[in-house]
Design an enzyme around this catalytic site. Structure first.
Site, mmCIF file in Angstrom:
data_model
loop_
_atom_site.group_PDB
_atom_site.id
_atom_site.type_symbol
_atom_site.label_atom_id
_atom_site.label_comp_id
_atom_site.label_asym_id
_atom_site.label_seq_id
_atom_site.Cartn_x
_atom_site.Cartn_y
_atom_site.Cartn_z
ATOM 1 C CG ASP A 144 -2.091 0.913 1.125
ATOM 2 O OD1 ASP A 144 -2.337 1.437 0.018
ATOM 3 O OD2 ASP A 144 -2.763 1.141 2.139
ATOM 4 C CG ASN A 156 -7.435 -2.626 -6.215
ATOM 5 O OD1 ASN A 156 -6.488 -3.383 -6.058
ATOM 6 N ND2 ASN A 156 -7.729 -1.683 -5.327
#
Ligand code: FPP
Length: 235
Positions: free
Chosen positions: A14, A62
Site C-alpha cells: 500500500d 480495485n
C-alpha cells in the site's frame, strides 16, 4: 519456545498513491515504482530463503478505481510478466496466482497462464500474485464448489471440517502465511487472505510501498523472529 520458521510472507503493498502525491507525480508513477519494489522484494525473499511470497497486486475492489488507473495497473502487470519470466527462471522460482482470474482482461489472463505454465517446474520458491482477489470471494467460491460436491454425492456434509474446507480454497497446497506485512501504516486486513491469516504475525510499517527497501524488509523479518507464536495455546 516454539521453533520459528519463516516459510511464507504475504504483503499488502500500500501507499503507491501517497508516494506519488507527495512528489506531485501521477498516481500511476507510484504504481510503476511499486512494480520496481516487487522485483526487489522477490530477490530479497530468495536471499532470505523464504519459500512463498504472496503479493496483493489487485483486489476485487480495485475495479472501482478510475479506468485510467485500472488500465495502467493491467499494463504494468503485463510488462512485469513479460520482463520477469527470465528472472523467475534464473532464480528457479515459480509463479502462481489466486483470485477470480478468468475475470481479468484476456491478454493479462493469457500472459499470466503462460508464465505460470513455463515456471511450473521451478522449485526454489513460489511467487503468488493475488489478482482480482478478495478474501470473502475466495471463501464464497470455496463454499460454492463444496456445495456442488455435496450435491453430487461426493462429499458427506457431516465430513466438512476445517481441513476439508481448506481444500476448496484457491491454493490449498500453499501453507498459511507466517508473516503478513502491510506498508503505509493502515491497520486493516482489507479483505486479504481472510482464512489463511488466522494465525499469522502481522507487521505494519509506515513506509510507502515504493520506498520499501532492504532495511525495511529485514526489520519486518527481525520483528517476526523476536515474537513468539502460540496458536492460542500455551508455550
Ligand atoms: C496500493 O496503492 C497498491 C495497489 C492498489 C496495487 C499494487 C500494485 C503494484 C505494487 C504495482 C504493480 C504490481 C505488479 C505485481 C507488477 P494505492 O494506490 O492504494 O496507494 P494509496 O493508498 O497511497 O493511494
Amino acid at each position: 519456545m516454539l521453533e520459528k520458521k519463516l516459510e511464507h510472507v504475504a504483503i499488502i503493498m500500500d501507499g503507491n498513491g501517497r508516494w506519488a502525491k507527495e512528489r506531485g507525480l501521477p498516481h500511476l508513477k507510484g504504481h510503476r515504482e511499486g512494480a520496481e519494489t516487487v522485483r526487489r522484494v522477490v530477490e530479497m525473499s530468495k536471499e532470505y530463503g523464504i519459500k512463498y511470497l504472496t503479493l496483493y497486486a489487485f483486489s476485487t475492489e480495485n475495479w472501482k478505481r478510475d479506468k485510467e488507473e485500472v488500465d495502467g495497473l493491467m499494463e504494468l502487470l503485463l510488462e512485469f510478466l513479460e520482463t520477469q519470466l527470465v528472472i523467475l527462471q534464473k532464480n528457479n522460482v515459480r509463479l502462481k496466482a489466486i483470485g477470480r482470474l478468468k475475470e481479468l482482461p484476456q491478454e493479462v489472463y493469457e500472459a499470466l497462464m503462460q508464465v505460470i505454465e513455463e515456471t511450473a517446474g521451478n522449485t526454489d520458491g513460489t511467487l503468488v500474485f493475488a489478482l482480482n482477489y478478495g478474501g470473502r470471494a475466495e471463501i464464497v467460491d470455496a463454499a460454492r464448489k463444496l456445495a456442488e460436491d455435496v450435491r453430487a454425492g461426493e462429499i458427506n456434509s457431516a465430513d466438512i471440517d476445517e481441513n476439508l474446507f481448506r481444500q476448496y480454497l484457491y491454493a490449498p497446497e500453499i501453507p498459511d502465511p507466517d508473516l503478513m506485512i502491510r506498508t503505509s501504516g493502515e491497520l486493516r486486513l482489507s479483505n486479504f487472505l481472510l482464512w489463511e491469516l488466522s494465525y499469522s504475525e502481522l507487521y505494519v510499517t509506515d513506509v510507502y510501498w515504493p520506498d520499501f527497501g532492504r532495511d525495511d524488509f529485514s526489520r519486518a523479518i527481525d520483528s517476526y523472529y523476536g515474537r513468539d507464536r502460540r496458536y492460542g495455546g500455551r508455550k
